[in-house]
Motif scaffolding. Structure first.
Motif, PDB file in Angstrom:
ATOM      1  N   THR A  87      51.749 -79.026  22.654  1.00 24.35           N
ATOM      2  CA  THR A  87      51.284 -79.956  23.697  1.00 24.35           C
ATOM      3  C   THR A  87      49.783 -79.777  23.912  1.00 24.35           C
ATOM      4  N   ASP A  88      49.131 -80.824  24.424  1.00 20.94           N
ATOM      5  CA  ASP A  88      47.681 -80.765  24.621  1.00 20.94           C
ATOM      6  C   ASP A  88      47.235 -79.613  25.515  1.00 20.94           C
ATOM      7  N   PRO A  89      47.877 -79.404  26.677  1.00 19.43           N
ATOM      8  CA  PRO A  89      47.419 -78.272  27.523  1.00 19.43           C
ATOM      9  C   PRO A  89      47.550 -76.920  26.817  1.00 19.43           C
ATOM     10  N   MET A  90      48.631 -76.742  26.058  1.00 19.72           N
ATOM     11  CA  MET A  90      48.818 -75.475  25.330  1.00 19.72           C
ATOM     12  C   MET A  90      47.772 -75.346  24.226  1.00 19.72           C
ATOM     13  N   GLN A  91      47.506 -76.433  23.513  1.00 19.71           N
ATOM     14  CA  GLN A  91      46.507 -76.398  22.448  1.00 19.71           C
ATOM     15  C   GLN A  91      45.133 -76.035  23.010  1.00 19.71           C
ATOM     16  N   GLN A  92      44.828 -76.549  24.209  1.00 21.50           N
ATOM     17  CA  GLN A  92      43.546 -76.237  24.851  1.00 21.50           C
ATOM     18  C   GLN A  92      43.457 -74.739  25.164  1.00 21.50           C
ATOM     19  N   LEU A  93      44.520 -74.189  25.721  1.00 28.82           N
ATOM     20  CA  LEU A  93      44.542 -72.754  26.032  1.00 28.82           C
ATOM     21  C   LEU A  93      44.467 -71.925  24.744  1.00 28.82           C
ATOM     22  N   ILE A  94      45.200 -72.339  23.726  1.00 33.15           N
ATOM     23  CA  ILE A  94      45.184 -71.616  22.448  1.00 33.15           C
ATOM     24  C   ILE A  94      43.777 -71.623  21.857  1.00 33.15           C
ATOM     25  N   GLN A  95      43.100 -72.787  21.909  1.00 31.63           N
ATOM     26  CA  GLN A  95      41.725 -72.868  21.398  1.00 31.63           C
ATOM     27  C   GLN A  95      40.806 -71.932  22.174  1.00 31.63           C
ATOM     28  N   ASP A  96      40.952 -71.908  23.491  1.00 22.69           N
ATOM     29  CA  ASP A  96      40.118 -71.024  24.319  1.00 22.69           C
ATOM     30  C   ASP A  96      40.343 -69.563  23.943  1.00 22.69           C
ATOM     31  N   TYR A  97      41.611 -69.153  23.877  1.00 15.77           N
ATOM     32  CA  TYR A  97      41.901 -67.754  23.557  1.00 15.77           C
ATOM     33  C   TYR A  97      41.491 -67.405  22.132  1.00 15.77           C
ATOM     34  N   THR A  98      41.662 -68.353  21.201  1.00 20.03           N
ATOM     35  CA  THR A  98      41.229 -68.117  19.823  1.00 20.03           C
ATOM     36  C   THR A  98      39.723 -67.874  19.781  1.00 20.03           C
ATOM     37  N   ARG A  99      38.978 -68.675  20.541  1.00 17.56           N
ATOM     38  CA  ARG A  99      37.521 -68.486  20.602  1.00 17.56           C
ATOM     39  C   ARG A  99      37.191 -67.106  21.163  1.00 17.56           C
ATOM     40  N   HIS A 100      37.900 -66.686  22.218  1.00 17.64           N
ATOM     41  CA  HIS A 100      37.660 -65.364  22.811  1.00 17.64           C
ATOM     42  C   HIS A 100      37.978 -64.241  21.816  1.00 17.64           C
ATOM     43  N   LEU A 101      39.012 -64.435  21.013  1.00 19.70           N
ATOM     44  CA  LEU A 101      39.361 -63.427  20.008  1.00 19.70           C
ATOM     45  C   LEU A 101      38.262 -63.327  18.948  1.00 19.70           C
ATOM     46  N   HIS A 102      37.720 -64.480  18.543  1.00 15.10           N
ATOM     47  CA  HIS A 102      36.609 -64.467  17.581  1.00 15.10           C
ATOM     48  C   HIS A 102      35.369 -63.801  18.195  1.00 15.10           C
ATOM     49  N   GLU A 103      35.117 -64.076  19.475  1.00 13.21           N
ATOM     50  CA  GLU A 103      33.964 -63.464  20.160  1.00 13.21           C
ATOM     51  C   GLU A 103      34.125 -61.946  20.244  1.00 13.21           C
ATOM     52  N   CYS A 104      35.333 -61.496  20.514  1.00 16.77           N
ATOM     53  CA  CYS A 104      35.598 -60.059  20.577  1.00 16.77           C
ATOM     54  C   CYS A 104      35.365 -59.433  19.200  1.00 16.77           C
ATOM     55  N   ALA A 105      35.841 -60.092  18.138  1.00 20.66           N
ATOM     56  CA  ALA A 105      35.632 -59.572  16.782  1.00 20.66           C
ATOM     57  C   ALA A 105      34.142 -59.480  16.473  1.00 20.66           C
ATOM     58  N   GLN A 106      33.366 -60.486  16.905  1.00 20.89           N
ATOM     59  CA  GLN A 106      31.917 -60.443  16.690  1.00 20.89           C
ATOM     60  C   GLN A 106      31.299 -59.279  17.447  1.00 20.89           C
ATOM     61  N   ALA A 107      31.766 -59.055  18.669  1.00 18.02           N
ATOM     62  CA  ALA A 107      31.223 -57.956  19.484  1.00 18.02           C
ATOM     63  C   ALA A 107      31.490 -56.601  18.837  1.00 18.02           C
ATOM     64  N   LEU A 108      32.550 -56.524  18.033  1.00 17.01           N
ATOM     65  CA  LEU A 108      32.925 -55.254  17.398  1.00 17.01           C
ATOM     66  C   LEU A 108      32.376 -55.111  15.985  1.00 17.01           C
ATOM     67  N   GLN A 109      31.517 -56.044  15.554  1.00 18.92           N
ATOM     68  CA  GLN A 109      31.015 -55.979  14.175  1.00 18.92           C
ATOM     69  C   GLN A 109      30.278 -54.692  13.854  1.00 18.92           C
ATOM     70  N   GLN A 110      29.567 -54.128  14.818  1.00 20.79           N
ATOM     71  CA  GLN A 110      28.855 -52.883  14.515  1.00 20.79           C
ATOM     72  C   GLN A 110      29.831 -51.786  14.144  1.00 20.79           C
ATOM     73  N   LEU A 111      31.074 -51.903  14.599  1.00 21.22           N
ATOM     74  CA  LEU A 111      32.121 -50.931  14.299  1.00 21.22           C
ATOM     75  C   LEU A 111      32.835 -51.265  12.987  1.00 21.22           C
ATOM     76  N   THR A 112      33.106 -52.567  12.770  1.00 20.82           N
ATOM     77  CA  THR A 112      33.919 -52.973  11.624  1.00 20.82           C
ATOM     78  C   THR A 112      33.086 -53.173  10.358  1.00 20.82           C
ATOM     79  N   HIS A 113      31.814 -53.475  10.509  1.00 20.25           N
ATOM     80  CA  HIS A 113      30.957 -53.745   9.340  1.00 20.25           C
ATOM     81  C   HIS A 113      30.084 -52.522   9.076  1.00 20.25           C
ATOM     82  N   ALA A 114      30.634 -51.584   8.328  1.00 19.27           N
ATOM     83  CA  ALA A 114      29.933 -50.313   8.085  1.00 19.27           C
ATOM     84  C   ALA A 114      28.861 -50.467   7.020  1.00 19.27           C
TER      85      ALA A 114
END
Length: 114
Positions: A87-114
């Protein structure tokens, strides 16, 4: 870059995500991060929304390489019952959380990208 593999222990990665992800989601929401038992490059993330909706989103976050993650929705629940996430409301929430997950991964790059 074939050598650009994830060089961090999965348990360290889980701990880093547990520390960092709460900074990227709404204060009232809460999240849990687990090791994906079947894939050492992946994490399982559950985000529980605040408020009376009681939505719970389960994601798989897979490290494609040391910098890039692929995020997929595993399940969406409301009051512990699976619901249609298309549904549209769920897709909107999923997109938001997916973006936050990508942002978190970017924030951790100094740890993951040795």
């Amino acid at each position: 870059m074939a050598n650009d593999k994830l060089q961090i222990d999965q348990n360290q990665l889980v701990a880093a995500w547990q520390r960092t992800l709460p900074e990227w989601i709404k204060d009232a929401d809460n999240c849990e991060v687990f090791a994906d038992e079947s894939d050492p490059r992946s994490l399982r993330v559950t985000i529980n929304t605040a408020g009376h909706q009681a939505y719970s989103f389960d994601f798989k976050v897979c490290y494609v390489d040391s910098r890039e993650v692929k995020v997929e929705v595993i399940d969406v629940d409301k009051n512990k019952v699976s619901i249609d996430e298309r549904t549209d409301p769920m897709q909107q929430l999923i997109q938001d959380y997916t973006r936050h997950l990508h942002e978190c991964a970017q924030a951790l790059q100094q740890l993951t990208h040795a």
